[in-house]
Motif scaffolding. Structure first.
Motif, mmCIF file in Angstrom:
data_model
loop_
_atom_site.group_PDB
_atom_site.id
_atom_site.type_symbol
_atom_site.label_atom_id
_atom_site.label_comp_id
_atom_site.label_asym_id
_atom_site.label_seq_id
_atom_site.Cartn_x
_atom_site.Cartn_y
_atom_site.Cartn_z
ATOM 1 N N ALA A 154 0.858 -1.187 0.000
ATOM 2 C CA ALA A 154 0.000 0.000 0.000
ATOM 3 C C ALA A 154 0.891 1.234 0.000
ATOM 4 O O ALA A 154 2.063 1.167 0.394
ATOM 5 N N MET A 183 0.917 3.597 1.948
ATOM 6 C CA MET A 183 1.366 4.036 3.261
ATOM 7 C C MET A 183 2.614 3.315 3.752
ATOM 8 O O MET A 183 3.291 3.790 4.653
ATOM 9 N N ARG A 219 -0.155 -7.021 -4.248
ATOM 10 C CA ARG A 219 -0.796 -7.832 -3.210
ATOM 11 C C ARG A 219 -1.086 -9.190 -3.825
ATOM 12 O O ARG A 219 -1.710 -9.258 -4.886
ATOM 13 N N MET A 252 -1.464 2.973 -6.493
ATOM 14 C CA MET A 252 -2.250 3.668 -5.496
ATOM 15 C C MET A 252 -1.868 5.137 -5.441
ATOM 16 O O MET A 252 -0.686 5.472 -5.347
ATOM 17 N N TRP A 273 -7.769 0.132 9.357
ATOM 18 C CA TRP A 273 -6.558 -0.112 8.590
ATOM 19 C C TRP A 273 -5.322 -0.020 9.486
ATOM 20 O O TRP A 273 -5.161 0.917 10.268
ATOM 21 N N ASN A 283 -9.942 5.136 -0.091
ATOM 22 C CA ASN A 283 -10.001 4.855 1.335
ATOM 23 C C ASN A 283 -9.278 5.947 2.102
ATOM 24 O O ASN A 283 -8.099 6.192 1.857
ATOM 25 N N VAL A 298 -7.879 6.818 5.630
ATOM 26 C CA VAL A 298 -7.582 6.175 6.913
ATOM 27 C C VAL A 298 -7.182 7.238 7.923
ATOM 28 O O VAL A 298 -6.352 8.107 7.623
ATOM 29 N N ASP A 331 -3.954 8.861 6.024
ATOM 30 C CA ASP A 331 -3.354 8.089 4.933
ATOM 31 C C ASP A 331 -4.496 7.784 3.992
ATOM 32 O O ASP A 331 -5.499 7.210 4.408
ATOM 33 N N THR A 332 -4.399 8.194 2.761
ATOM 34 C CA THR A 332 -5.473 7.810 1.850
ATOM 35 C C THR A 332 -4.908 7.013 0.687
ATOM 36 O O THR A 332 -3.749 7.147 0.332
ATOM 37 N N GLY A 333 -5.751 6.183 0.120
ATOM 38 C CA GLY A 333 -5.317 5.376 -1.018
ATOM 39 C C GLY A 333 -6.430 5.278 -2.041
ATOM 40 O O GLY A 333 -7.524 4.797 -1.736
#
Ligand code: SER
Length: 595
Positions: free
Chosen positions: A40, A42, A68, A86, A162, A204, A206, A227-229
């Protein structure tokens, strides 16, 4: 809007909101034994989320290549990929829930930016549990932006929480944004986050509020972070009115070229479509792993093993489509050229990517040919049998001796007019596993189901898991079965009720703690009675030889077992429980992965 335009718009938007653009990092994490790949955006930012100053400031934006493999079996469905990009914006002690949600909403819906109709957006927020309260703050920001109540779903920790890939570290509730494909709801419970196909998660946010400690407790962070993705492939899908990531221009050219090599047209046969998608996905992932400056090549360990599996899986699907020559050559140039703008390393390492792929493909084809010859020799005899059934034992022998995957045996059998007795194969497979796991199978040639390094790691992880379960749930926990593949483990154990979220989190934390302690794994051969007297766990009802192997992992676990095992627990990566469910009366089943 294509992927390049989306990437640029995102960066531009957040720059206009005073974010500094930072460079995405390698796919192979620095000095981090807990994960094989960057999973990710992050991940490379964990030290900053935990409090370190970032040289570029408190508001950051980037795009990050990620891999992943936990969902590899779902690759080929409308939304799953192994490699993806991402987009992320970060607040390091600057804005928090309100700021993040408002910016997300503006970027998604403003006609100046993505212009997605507000009525197509649904969101989820954390519903709260014993440890952390319901996230009403996020819900009320969404409401104030005009998202109606029925498009705000409160979801449990398993969906809306998360943490980093490692089980400890910065974490918190998240709020996910979904696109509504407009399908009828699947039932009264259907809302954002439902997996029926109506909703697709695209982003997302977070809210990092806690540091999760090894003992499973949450300590509030002195400085909260965001933290966004946003998934590029999924967002491009919805922006272009498509239903599947594979139907976007990200994959169009490579899929068309696979179709050309295979003599088939995408969109006419679901089985073939799936194979084409798998090849397109795996080839892209393989190009990025091989093109990474860290230079991983196919091997039997770690990231190299994942790479090998991706390549081999693509080759198998190529053959399934009837591609006789190389699967990769025709598409590699397309992938590299398409992605070289944002990822110039692909051009710099182009020669290596192509050479390694060709080498690995050739090697695998030779193994396949050898196995296929053996297979052909067996066919005439098998066809004499009136039911035209190939016994599971024979299929297992092909697996055990030639490394022939059961899917391939089944395919070849079918082509010859035979059916494999799959139940019998599964039975032989399980027995083999039990034997090797319990130590009674020390004389059994072959040992573990899969000698691959990754399967060995999973095997070692089952020992840590069993002990952690005994600590958290009690000594009644006894192993009832296990099943290991290169991607995951399944572990069945005696326990008469579902585990709570907290118990699951504690078990996970304990296992990860033992991994981090990097315990030495040692083996001693001793008499069964001595082994039991020394406190080693042995399987109830299992037949053992009088002399058995006992594996100890530091001071934490001791089990009678045939092995093999890793030498140190530190190589196991990060242990993640994906599912806990009932297996049969009084027996629970855990599905877990090492990431
Ligand atoms: N870390 C979160 C995710 O991967 C948001 O970036 O979904």
């Amino acid at each position: 809007m294509n992927a390049n335009e989306l990437r640029s718009k995102y960066i531009e938007f957040f720059k206009s909101k005073q974010h500094a653009q930072i460079q995405g990092k390698s796919l192979l994490p620095d000095n981090d034994p807990t994960v094989l790949f960057t999973t990710a955006g992050m991940h490379p930012l964990v030290p900053y989320l935990l409090g370190q100053e970032h040289p570029a400031g408190k508001r950051l934006v980037d795009y990050q290549k990620c891999i992943r493999t936990g969902d590899i079996d779902s690759v080929g469905d409308p939304s799953h990929l192994t490699f993806f990009e991402m987009l992320g914006n970060w607040s390091l002690g600057d804005y928090f829930k309100e700021g993040a949600i408002r910016m997300s909403y503006e970027f998604l819906t403003s006609s100046e930016w993505l212009g997605i109709p507000a009525g197509k957006i649904g969101v989820t927020v954390f519903e709260g549990d014993d440890t952390v309260p319901r996230d009403e703050e996020s819900a009320s920001v969404w409401r104030s932006l005009g998202i109606p109540e029925e498009r705000i779903s409160y979801r449990p920790r398993s969906d809306n929480w998360w943490g980093p890939a490692g089980a400890t570290g910065p974490c918190g509730p998240d709020s996910e944004m979904f696109y509504d494909f407009g399908k009828e709801p699947c039932g009264s419970e259907c809302g954002p986050g439902c997996s029926c196909g109506k909703w697709l998660e695209i982003w997302n946010d977070v809210f990092m509020q806690y540091n999760k400690k090894a003992d499973g407790t949450y300590e509030p962070l002195a400085r909260t972070c965001v933290d966004t993705g946003m998934g590029i492939e999924r967002t491009v899908t919805v922006l272009n009115g498509k239903k599947s990531v594979y139907d976007t221009d990200i994959f169009a050219e490579s899929i068309a070229s696979i179709g050309k090599a295979a003599g088939c047209v995408y969109g006419t046969d679901p089985e073939k479509d799936r194979s084409m998608r798998i090849i397109a996905d795996h080839a892209r992932a393989a190009a990025f792993i091989l093109g990474d400056p860290k230079a991983v090549t196919p091997s039997n360990v770690g990231a190299g093993y994942v790479l090998r599996r991706l390549i081999r899986r693509a080759v198998r699907h190529g053959r399934k489509l009837g591609i006789e020559g190389t699967v990769f050559s025709p598409i590699m140039h397309i992938i590299i050229e398409q992605m070289a703008g944002p990822y110039p390393e692909l051009i710099e390492n182009k020669a290596r990517i192509i050479e390694e792929l060709n080498k690995e493909e050739k090697k695998f084809l030779e193994t396949l040919h050898k196995g296929e010859k053996e297979f052909e020799k067996l066919v005439p005899n098998l066809l004499k049998n009136p039911q035209k059934i190939m016994s599971g034992r024979l299929a297992f022998k092909l697996y055990d001796t030639y490394g022939f995957p059961i899917e391939l045996t089944s395919e070849l059998a079918e082509e010859s007019g035979l059916t494999v007795n799959r139940e019998e194969f599964d039975e032989a497979f399980r027995k083999h596993q039990n034997l090797s796991r319990a130590g009674g199978g020390q004389a059994f040639k072959g040992g573990l189901i899969d000698h691959g390094e990754i399967a060995t790691r999973y095997h070692s992880a089952t020992h840590l898991l069993q002990q952690a379960l005994r600590i958290v749930l009690g000594d009644h926990v006894a192993q009832k079965g296990s099943n290991i593949t290169a991607e995951r483990m399944r572990f069945d154990f005696s326990h008469d009720k579902p585990m709570t979220a907290d118990e699951i989190a504690r078990v996970e934390a304990i296992v990860n703690e033992q991994i981090r302690r990097d315990l030495p794994v040692t083996m001693e051969i001793m008499a069964l009675d001595d082994a039991k007297a020394s406190g080693a766990i042995a399987l109830f009802g299992e037949k053992y030889d009088s002399q058995v192997k006992v594996y100890a992992m530091g001071d934490f676990s001791k089990e009678v077992c045939g092995g093999p095992h890793v030498e140190h627990t530190g190589v196991l990566g990060t242990f993640k429980i994906q599912k806990e469910q009932s297996s049969s009366a009084g027996v629970r089943r855990i599905r877990a992965a090492l990431e």
